[in-house]
Design a protein around this motif. Structure first.
Motif, PDB file in Angstrom:
ATOM      1  N   MET A 228       0.841  -1.165   0.000  1.00  0.00           N
ATOM      2  CA  MET A 228       0.000   0.000   0.000  1.00  0.00           C
ATOM      3  C   MET A 228       0.891   1.235   0.000  1.00  0.00           C
ATOM      4  O   MET A 228       1.720   1.406   0.890  1.00  0.00           O
ATOM      5  CB  MET A 228      -0.879  -0.039   1.237  1.00  0.00           C
ATOM      6  N   PRO A 229       0.734   2.066  -1.006  1.00  0.00           N
ATOM      7  CA  PRO A 229       1.619   3.231  -1.089  1.00  0.00           C
ATOM      8  C   PRO A 229       1.258   4.250  -0.006  1.00  0.00           C
ATOM      9  O   PRO A 229       0.107   4.450   0.335  1.00  0.00           O
ATOM     10  CB  PRO A 229       1.356   3.786  -2.479  1.00  0.00           C
ATOM     11  N   THR A 230       2.279   4.850   0.504  1.00  0.00           N
ATOM     12  CA  THR A 230       2.063   5.893   1.506  1.00  0.00           C
ATOM     13  C   THR A 230       1.893   7.227   0.814  1.00  0.00           C
ATOM     14  O   THR A 230       2.669   7.584  -0.052  1.00  0.00           O
ATOM     15  CB  THR A 230       3.261   5.997   2.459  1.00  0.00           C
ATOM     16  N   THR A 231       0.878   7.919   1.219  1.00  0.00           N
ATOM     17  CA  THR A 231       0.634   9.241   0.657  1.00  0.00           C
ATOM     18  C   THR A 231       0.569  10.237   1.790  1.00  0.00           C
ATOM     19  O   THR A 231       0.155   9.914   2.892  1.00  0.00           O
ATOM     20  CB  THR A 231      -0.686   9.299  -0.124  1.00  0.00           C
ATOM     21  N   THR A 232       0.986  11.396   1.475  1.00  0.00           N
ATOM     22  CA  THR A 232       0.916  12.429   2.503  1.00  0.00           C
ATOM     23  C   THR A 232      -0.492  13.006   2.541  1.00  0.00           C
ATOM     24  O   THR A 232      -1.301  12.797   1.629  1.00  0.00           O
ATOM     25  CB  THR A 232       1.917  13.564   2.203  1.00  0.00           C
ATOM     26  N   ARG A 233      -0.730  13.716   3.566  1.00  0.00           N
ATOM     27  CA  ARG A 233      -2.051  14.287   3.747  1.00  0.00           C
ATOM     28  C   ARG A 233      -2.404  15.248   2.610  1.00  0.00           C
ATOM     29  O   ARG A 233      -3.528  15.291   2.143  1.00  0.00           O
ATOM     30  CB  ARG A 233      -2.105  15.015   5.088  1.00  0.00           C
ATOM     31  N   SER A 234      -1.453  16.001   2.153  1.00  0.00           N
ATOM     32  CA  SER A 234      -1.733  16.962   1.077  1.00  0.00           C
ATOM     33  C   SER A 234      -1.944  16.275  -0.260  1.00  0.00           C
ATOM     34  O   SER A 234      -2.542  16.847  -1.166  1.00  0.00           O
ATOM     35  CB  SER A 234      -0.592  17.971   0.969  1.00  0.00           C
ATOM     36  N   GLN A 235      -1.447  15.059  -0.405  1.00  0.00           N
ATOM     37  CA  GLN A 235      -1.613  14.358  -1.663  1.00  0.00           C
ATOM     38  C   GLN A 235      -2.954  13.624  -1.754  1.00  0.00           C
ATOM     39  O   GLN A 235      -3.361  13.228  -2.833  1.00  0.00           O
ATOM     40  CB  GLN A 235      -0.483  13.339  -1.847  1.00  0.00           C
ATOM     41  N   ARG A 236      -3.589  13.438  -0.633  1.00  0.00           N
ATOM     42  CA  ARG A 236      -4.862  12.733  -0.659  1.00  0.00           C
ATOM     43  C   ARG A 236      -5.918  13.568  -1.354  1.00  0.00           C
ATOM     44  O   ARG A 236      -5.896  14.785  -1.310  1.00  0.00           O
ATOM     45  CB  ARG A 236      -5.329  12.431   0.765  1.00  0.00           C
ATOM     46  N   ARG A 237      -6.783  12.874  -1.981  1.00  0.00           N
ATOM     47  CA  ARG A 237      -7.833  13.560  -2.715  1.00  0.00           C
ATOM     48  C   ARG A 237      -8.971  13.934  -1.778  1.00  0.00           C
ATOM     49  O   ARG A 237      -9.395  13.125  -0.953  1.00  0.00           O
ATOM     50  CB  ARG A 237      -8.363  12.617  -3.770  1.00  0.00           C
ATOM     51  N   ARG A 238      -9.446  15.137  -1.916  1.00  0.00           N
ATOM     52  CA  ARG A 238     -10.566  15.578  -1.088  1.00  0.00           C
ATOM     53  C   ARG A 238     -11.863  14.983  -1.615  1.00  0.00           C
ATOM     54  O   ARG A 238     -12.051  14.843  -2.811  1.00  0.00           O
ATOM     55  CB  ARG A 238     -10.709  17.092  -1.149  1.00  0.00           C
ATOM     56  N   GLN A 239     -12.734  14.704  -0.699  1.00  0.00           N
ATOM     57  CA  GLN A 239     -14.057  14.238  -1.087  1.00  0.00           C
ATOM     58  C   GLN A 239     -14.821  15.409  -1.686  1.00  0.00           C
ATOM     59  O   GLN A 239     -14.772  16.514  -1.162  1.00  0.00           O
ATOM     60  CB  GLN A 239     -14.814  13.709   0.135  1.00  0.00           C
ATOM     61  N   PRO A 240     -15.510  15.191  -2.767  1.00  0.00           N
ATOM     62  CA  PRO A 240     -16.267  16.309  -3.346  1.00  0.00           C
ATOM     63  C   PRO A 240     -17.401  16.718  -2.406  1.00  0.00           C
ATOM     64  O   PRO A 240     -18.057  15.874  -1.800  1.00  0.00           O
ATOM     65  CB  PRO A 240     -16.816  15.736  -4.655  1.00  0.00           C
ATOM     66  N   THR A 241     -17.570  17.998  -2.298  1.00  0.00           N
ATOM     67  CA  THR A 241     -18.642  18.482  -1.438  1.00  0.00           C
ATOM     68  C   THR A 241     -19.955  18.375  -2.185  1.00  0.00           C
ATOM     69  O   THR A 241     -20.009  18.512  -3.404  1.00  0.00           O
ATOM     70  CB  THR A 241     -18.416  19.952  -1.021  1.00  0.00           C
ATOM     71  N   ARG A 242     -20.991  18.143  -1.437  1.00  0.00           N
ATOM     72  CA  ARG A 242     -22.304  18.023  -2.063  1.00  0.00           C
ATOM     73  C   ARG A 242     -22.826  19.404  -2.396  1.00  0.00           C
ATOM     74  O   ARG A 242     -22.787  20.309  -1.572  1.00  0.00           O
ATOM     75  CB  ARG A 242     -23.290  17.343  -1.124  1.00  0.00           C
ATOM     76  N   THR A 243     -23.295  19.529  -3.578  1.00  0.00           N
ATOM     77  CA  THR A 243     -23.899  20.801  -3.949  1.00  0.00           C
ATOM     78  C   THR A 243     -25.344  20.787  -3.477  1.00  0.00           C
ATOM     79  O   THR A 243     -26.027  19.767  -3.542  1.00  0.00           O
ATOM     80  CB  THR A 243     -23.865  21.013  -5.466  1.00  0.00           C
ATOM     81  N   GLN A 244     -25.752  21.910  -2.996  1.00  0.00           N
ATOM     82  CA  GLN A 244     -27.107  21.990  -2.490  1.00  0.00           C
ATOM     83  C   GLN A 244     -28.071  22.095  -3.662  1.00  0.00           C
ATOM     84  O   GLN A 244     -27.958  23.001  -4.480  1.00  0.00           O
ATOM     85  CB  GLN A 244     -27.258  23.203  -1.578  1.00  0.00           C
ATOM     86  N   GLN A 245     -28.952  21.147  -3.729  1.00  0.00           N
ATOM     87  CA  GLN A 245     -29.890  21.132  -4.840  1.00  0.00           C
ATOM     88  C   GLN A 245     -31.040  22.093  -4.546  1.00  0.00           C
ATOM     89  O   GLN A 245     -31.460  22.238  -3.407  1.00  0.00           O
ATOM     90  CB  GLN A 245     -30.444  19.730  -5.035  1.00  0.00           C
ATOM     91  N   ARG A 246     -31.510  22.703  -5.594  1.00  0.00           N
ATOM     92  CA  ARG A 246     -32.654  23.588  -5.422  1.00  0.00           C
ATOM     93  C   ARG A 246     -33.903  22.744  -5.262  1.00  0.00           C
ATOM     94  O   ARG A 246     -34.162  21.839  -6.036  1.00  0.00           O
ATOM     95  CB  ARG A 246     -32.823  24.499  -6.628  1.00  0.00           C
ATOM     96  N   ARG A 247     -34.631  23.084  -4.261  1.00  0.00           N
ATOM     97  CA  ARG A 247     -35.874  22.371  -4.036  1.00  0.00           C
ATOM     98  C   ARG A 247     -37.032  23.230  -4.493  1.00  0.00           C
ATOM     99  O   ARG A 247     -37.009  24.440  -4.337  1.00  0.00           O
ATOM    100  CB  ARG A 247     -36.057  22.042  -2.560  1.00  0.00           C
ATOM    101  N   THR A 248     -37.988  22.570  -5.033  1.00  0.00           N
ATOM    102  CA  THR A 248     -39.183  23.306  -5.418  1.00  0.00           C
ATOM    103  C   THR A 248     -39.924  23.695  -4.152  1.00  0.00           C
ATOM    104  O   THR A 248     -39.867  22.975  -3.151  1.00  0.00           O
ATOM    105  CB  THR A 248     -40.097  22.443  -6.307  1.00  0.00           C
TER     106      THR A 248
END
Length: 63
Positions: free
Chosen positions: A1-21
């Motif tokens: 398992m390759p070691t990655t630094t914290r800055s190299q890790r990919r961020r989880q995409p944030t959820r966009t707030q959907q417009r509700r009717t």
């Protein structure tokens, strides 16, 4: 398992707030017909309880 630094890790995409009717206003159901017998029974219990209470007080003072 390759070691990655914290800055190299990919961020989880944030959820966009959907417009509700705009929500329709839902009126609460009317239970007055369903529980009419309960109201009548409670009124009779109150009436009989009050009469018996007054009767006990009258019995205490007059006898």
């Amino acid at each position: 398992m390759p070691t990655t630094t914290r800055s190299q890790r990919r961020r989880q995409p944030t959820r966009t707030q959907q417009r509700r009717t705009p929500a329709r206003v839902i009126e609460p159901p009317d239970y007055s017909r369903d529980y009419a017998y309960v109201r009548r029974d409670l009124m009779m219990i109150t009436l009989w309880g009050g009469l018996l209470f007054v009767g006990m007080i009258a019995f205490y003072f007059f006898i």
